[in-house]
Scaffold this motif. Sequence first.
Motif, PDB file in Angstrom:
ATOM      1  N   TYR B 437     150.525 118.962 -14.604  1.00 48.55           N
ATOM      2  CA  TYR B 437     150.874 118.773 -13.126  1.00 48.55           C
ATOM      3  C   TYR B 437     152.138 118.990 -12.909  1.00 48.55           C
ATOM      4  N   VAL B 438     153.152 118.567 -13.509  1.00 47.83           N
ATOM      5  CA  VAL B 438     154.518 119.166 -13.184  1.00 47.83           C
ATOM      6  C   VAL B 438     154.788 120.556 -13.520  1.00 47.83           C
ATOM      7  N   ASP B 439     154.333 120.903 -14.424  1.00 49.28           N
ATOM      8  CA  ASP B 439     154.611 122.248 -14.554  1.00 49.28           C
ATOM      9  C   ASP B 439     153.842 123.156 -13.770  1.00 49.28           C
ATOM     10  N   THR B 440     152.720 122.888 -13.276  1.00 50.01           N
ATOM     11  CA  THR B 440     152.180 123.485 -12.228  1.00 50.01           C
ATOM     12  C   THR B 440     152.978 123.449 -10.937  1.00 50.01           C
ATOM     13  N   ILE B 441     153.636 122.490 -10.482  1.00 55.50           N
ATOM     14  CA  ILE B 441     154.069 122.497  -9.280  1.00 55.50           C
ATOM     15  C   ILE B 441     155.409 123.162  -9.579  1.00 55.50           C
ATOM     16  N   LEU B 442     155.959 123.152 -10.521  1.00 56.90           N
ATOM     17  CA  LEU B 442     157.365 123.872 -10.635  1.00 56.90           C
ATOM     18  C   LEU B 442     157.180 125.237 -10.621  1.00 56.90           C
ATOM     19  N   ASN B 443     156.216 125.592 -11.374  1.00 58.94           N
ATOM     20  CA  ASN B 443     155.750 127.020 -11.251  1.00 58.94           C
ATOM     21  C   ASN B 443     155.503 127.440  -9.803  1.00 58.94           C
ATOM     22  N   LEU B 444     154.699 126.577  -8.959  1.00 63.26           N
ATOM     23  CA  LEU B 444     154.502 126.886  -7.653  1.00 63.26           C
ATOM     24  C   LEU B 444     155.713 127.215  -6.964  1.00 63.26           C
ATOM     25  N   ILE B 445     156.837 126.308  -7.187  1.00 61.24           N
ATOM     26  CA  ILE B 445     158.101 126.492  -6.288  1.00 61.24           C
ATOM     27  C   ILE B 445     158.812 127.675  -6.958  1.00 61.24           C
ATOM     28  N   ARG B 446     158.535 128.000  -8.128  1.00 67.70           N
ATOM     29  CA  ARG B 446     159.155 129.215  -8.970  1.00 67.70           C
ATOM     30  C   ARG B 446     158.607 130.651  -8.026  1.00 67.70           C
ATOM     31  N   ILE B 447     157.360 130.527  -8.085  1.00 71.25           N
ATOM     32  CA  ILE B 447     156.688 131.715  -7.494  1.00 71.25           C
ATOM     33  C   ILE B 447     156.636 132.013  -6.080  1.00 71.25           C
ATOM     34  N   ALA B 448     156.635 130.730  -5.367  1.00 70.42           N
ATOM     35  CA  ALA B 448     156.429 130.790  -4.027  1.00 70.42           C
ATOM     36  C   ALA B 448     157.260 129.801  -3.266  1.00 70.42           C
ATOM     37  N   GLY B 449     158.220 129.508  -3.715  1.00 69.98           N
ATOM     38  CA  GLY B 449     159.284 128.503  -3.129  1.00 69.98           C
ATOM     39  C   GLY B 449     159.256 128.441  -1.491  1.00 69.98           C
ATOM     40  N   ASP B 450     159.356 129.803  -0.789  1.00 69.85           N
ATOM     41  CA  ASP B 450     159.409 129.474   0.324  1.00 69.85           C
ATOM     42  C   ASP B 450     158.253 128.977   1.167  1.00 69.85           C
ATOM     43  N   TYR B 451     157.061 129.012   0.443  1.00 70.43           N
ATOM     44  CA  TYR B 451     156.006 128.641   1.172  1.00 70.43           C
ATOM     45  C   TYR B 451     155.596 127.109   0.569  1.00 70.43           C
ATOM     46  N   VAL B 452     156.412 126.551  -0.059  1.00 74.94           N
ATOM     47  CA  VAL B 452     156.262 125.237  -0.572  1.00 74.94           C
ATOM     48  C   VAL B 452     156.691 124.562   0.656  1.00 74.94           C
ATOM     49  N   SER B 453     155.760 123.604   1.089  1.00 77.76           N
ATOM     50  CA  SER B 453     156.422 122.792   2.238  1.00 77.76           C
ATOM     51  C   SER B 453     156.751 121.258   1.778  1.00 77.76           C
ATOM     52  N   GLU B 454     157.590 120.848   2.554  1.00 76.30           N
ATOM     53  CA  GLU B 454     158.186 119.432   1.902  1.00 76.30           C
ATOM     54  C   GLU B 454     157.024 118.728   1.422  1.00 76.30           C
ATOM     55  N   GLU B 455     155.763 118.476   2.079  1.00 75.28           N
ATOM     56  CA  GLU B 455     154.991 117.629   1.568  1.00 75.28           C
ATOM     57  C   GLU B 455     154.601 117.630   0.056  1.00 75.28           C
ATOM     58  N   VAL B 456     154.700 119.092  -0.173  1.00 75.02           N
ATOM     59  CA  VAL B 456     154.455 119.319  -1.757  1.00 75.02           C
ATOM     60  C   VAL B 456     155.407 118.718  -2.675  1.00 75.02           C
ATOM     61  N   TRP B 457     156.654 118.952  -2.462  1.00 75.75           N
ATOM     62  CA  TRP B 457     157.772 118.439  -3.185  1.00 75.75           C
ATOM     63  C   TRP B 457     157.870 117.015  -3.189  1.00 75.75           C
ATOM     64  N   TYR B 458     157.561 116.564  -1.750  1.00 78.93           N
ATOM     65  CA  TYR B 458     157.502 115.187  -1.950  1.00 78.93           C
ATOM     66  C   TYR B 458     156.500 114.328  -2.752  1.00 78.93           C
ATOM     67  N   ARG B 459     155.484 115.151  -2.789  1.00 79.64           N
ATOM     68  CA  ARG B 459     154.215 114.466  -3.286  1.00 79.64           C
ATOM     69  C   ARG B 459     154.500 114.442  -5.031  1.00 79.64           C
ATOM     70  N   VAL B 460     155.371 115.579  -5.598  1.00 77.77           N
ATOM     71  CA  VAL B 460     155.507 115.513  -6.759  1.00 77.77           C
ATOM     72  C   VAL B 460     156.412 114.447  -7.372  1.00 77.77           C
ATOM     73  N   ILE B 461     157.392 114.058  -6.348  1.00 80.20           N
ATOM     74  CA  ILE B 461     158.282 113.092  -6.727  1.00 80.20           C
ATOM     75  C   ILE B 461     157.661 111.643  -6.680  1.00 80.20           C
ATOM     76  N   GLN B 462     156.782 111.596  -5.734  1.00 80.45           N
ATOM     77  CA  GLN B 462     155.982 110.204  -5.675  1.00 80.45           C
ATOM     78  C   GLN B 462     155.150 110.094  -6.955  1.00 80.45           C
ATOM     79  N   ILE B 463     154.336 111.141  -7.633  1.00 79.66           N
ATOM     80  CA  ILE B 463     153.619 111.176  -8.481  1.00 79.66           C
ATOM     81  C   ILE B 463     154.641 110.820  -9.690  1.00 79.66           C
TER      82      ILE B 463
END
Lengths: 160, 960
Positions: B437-463
Amino acid sequence: CGATCLHAPWQRCWNEEGVPVSEDTQQQIIRETFHLVSKRDENVCNFLEGGLLIGGSDNKLIYRHYATLYFVFCVDSSESELGILDLIQVFVETLDKCFENVCELDLIFHVDKVHNILAEMVMGGMVLETNMNEIVTQIDAQNKLEKSETFIFQSPRQDR
Amino acid sequence: MIQTEASCCRIIFGMGKGKSKEAEIKRINKELANIRSKFKGDKALDGYSKKKYVCKLLFIFLLGHDIDFGHMEAVNLLSSNRYTEKQIGYLFISVLVNSNSELIRLINNAIKNDLASRNPTFMGLALHCIANVGSREMAEAFAGEIPKILVAGDTMDSVKQSAALCLLRLYRTSPDLVPMGDWTSRVVHLLNDQHLGVVTAATSLITTLAQKNPEEFKTSVSLAVSRLSRIVTSASTDLQDYTYYFVPAPWLSVKLLRLLQCYPPPEDPAVRGRLTECLETILNKAQEPPKSKKVQHSNAKNAVLFEAISLIIHHDSEPNLLVRACNQLGQFLQHRETNLRYLALESMCTLASSEFSHEAVKTHIETVINALKTERDVSVRQRAVDLLYAMCDRSNAQQIVAEMLNYLETADYSIREEIVLKVAILAEKYAVDYTWYVDTILNLIRIAGDYVSEEVWYRVIQIVINRDDVQGYAAKTVFEALQAPACHENLVKVGGYILGEFGNLIAGDPRSSPLIQFNLLHSKFHLCSVPTRALLLSTYIKFVNLFPEIKTTIQDVLRSDSQLKNADVELQQRAVEYLRLSTIASTDILATVLEEMPPFPERESSILAKLKKKKGPGTVTDLEEIKKERSSDMNGSAEPASVNASAVSTPSPSADLLGLGAAPLTNSAPPPSSSGSLLVDVFSDSASAVAPLAPGSDDNFASPDLASSEVVSEEPADTVHDADELFHKFVCKNNGVLFENQLLQIGLKSEFRQNLGRMFIFYGNKTSTQFLNFTPTVICSDDLQPSLNLQTKPVDPTVDGGAQVQQVVNIECVSDFMEAPILNIQFRYGGTFQNLSVKLPITLNKFFQPTEMSSQDFFQRWKQLSNPKQEVQNIFKAKHPMDAEITKAKIIGFGSALLEEVDPNPANFVGAGIIHTKTTQIGCLLRLEPNLQAQMYRLTLRTSKEAVSQRLCELLSEQF
């Protein structure tokens, strides 16, 4: 379903929602629609997800391309996509019958007739009739009425 | 008419040549002045001239100019007897709707006259006008009249058609004004009409009406089926005019199939059989060679086919048809017609959610992935993404997520954000291994950081914060990701937060020593926006606590002019306060204030909410309400800040700091409201966060230690089973016999109110011998104890032969619970020691208070609880005969209110209630869908709490 009908190069927007849309919005819808539709390749699909202008993602643009003309309908999810494609075909075939080999100029000079034909098929945004013969019969009846009335009122005019 | 046309064209083209805007306006104004003078002139205009000028006005209006006169002349035209004049009059009225009440009265009068004229052409014009305007005023005036025209025996077919659609239009704008009545049954019979145009219009009307009034139009089902059957089985020439490129009446077939989608599968076996036959025929026809090469032929044929498939999916009851539908769609996935690929992907999306066909859909995964890679049309690729999302489950999540990430690198900008949300949701939902999960989200930020809304990165921190098994890995991974020379600001945020919390977990490695971590983060500092810098400052102060050895370095940074004198107030305040805190607070206080964040309470994933919002305007209102709720939450819970803060009792200057220190994110909250809504999670009821309940622990009554201590002499296994079955009987009732063997009978009587209850237990000695040392004990397991307070009084240790003793248990439900308490009874009978245990039927549903609500309320709440974690569904075989009355009684016995006329399908049962516990109240909605033919039920529970949904679903599933 709301039906927005658009022809290129001459365009017309008939608002079927019953609420008069302001001229600016109308022009904007037409411009945007034309922009969206005209840049699409030949062999992509004939459905386009709705933008905000046409009322959000519940609505779809369904279009058909005939030579230099695009016919675009905007429909909501209560209509079958392929059904609407066929409806456009019926519309065009009916135009062809009424005008005998329809061309762009017919549509430009006989806006009212085009509107009448469309009115026989779509009413208040809902599909009224899909049978071409039925539509043509109605249109012929109207034409006859018109002609007879033209004849009647032309006589007093000549008196004047 | 033609003349008028020509003159109008002159206006138009005159302007076209005029080029300049001024010239156009001048020309128009001249014309308007001319018309105005004609209308005002002394000489009465004849019909022809009136028509001519009204027509000109209309054209001028369509050119975009305001028209503020001419309405009266247009209304006059309405009462003309000439078709052409009337027509222009109606056209003008339809286009230039006017709210002048006097005019409306005149217009309505004219329309009334035309409706009563019995002239089909005039009636048609009037109906068209009503439908085109479709206003509330129109509905008030004519909603009563049109049904009469529609069902009158002598109305012409074309008028009937218009009347049906006109009524439909009025019903859509003002449903409250269209009275249901005798006419409804006669409208249903229009499905039998000779004229297929009438049937088509009537079907459209009935479909819409039936969605709101299913009972009223129930009879339409059998009529629709027989009509459909006649069309489908007819030779293509039978329907003459309504055959379209060799396909018999495709539009009507589509409409009929749509109508049938308003209802569950027909109950009458004959009708049902006929419908199945139709659907099979339609599926068979798809395999036949085409009767024409024309695209119109295949279009029409497939329009019917897709609608039939939609109906099959809607019924979701015939596995055979479902699989055939799935195979058919599978063929279309590879069809050369783009339209068909598009539609097939779309239909498959709905098919994927059916239990029966989910597996079959999954077999097409490679084709869909291929579509994602090779399809040239963005609309089609979008559908492919949707389908992958729908078919994803634990077995293929890794593959699908990988493919979506792959696609994201080249995806169209318009759909990137949606894909990002989908990937984030799937990764979370199906993560078995949270490092993935962590790898996937970090990849997500790497590939499309501009499209990663706050909700997404908040969520990874919560988890990460909630799962301690992944924290070290997360720290290591973000540390590595931050090494990249250019990394997205979102990554800096995630990195800052995670290292601030868990940087110590990797500090042992000399390559990621505290100082290196700090320097790495600080190297990004100057490139970041203010909110991110604020977050990093909080990280630094956390570092002060985590790594005392770099305290001075950090203090130096905080003390620098660029921090202490920063132009931004927020940054400056943080720097000043943190610096002060690090200087004056003792290590102990620092450790308490800057302690690791407590776990977040499990809440709906805000990402899901975001996706829903993106997906449709229909759900927007719901979301706004949720937002409102949340923001009120935030205000309400601002003060209990966090446990750590209240634990410290330092005097005031630092009290202010504590809030900051304990929750670094609060003050850094970037302005948009969305962030606020999430941050609430940090604070709100963190105290009441429920300790995870041990899963499945309620069922292990038969676990070895207990089983062995079962009744001694008799067949223990049997007893357990019996007791379990008896236990389930008590879920929906409060009194009865709980246990019985040759020696002892235990009876129960109980009553519950809100979160309190009282239970009388009766022990009956069935023998003629005394029981000695009789000691019943109620045992709550460790998990259960905090949630359920039980108080009992001891009973007399001697029970005479044939006698009965009574014991009272006072019950208090503190919070929701899974297990049942256990009643253990020990006594001596004759020479032998007896020891037996039974589950005591105190179940969560006992604390239900029924709630009555309207259909609208129910579905609104239902929608609000649409997070997968709030919903629990179970599909199971009926264990008892499927009797609606018994089912109703059971749902009421279960404790929820039984809501009648809420579900559009009358065969379904829905209920609502509130579980009362001492700490909270939990709203619960339930829906039970019986399938008589398959002898199955589908039970869906939605509550705001996953554990509650789960438990209630288990309990209720055992009842049917």
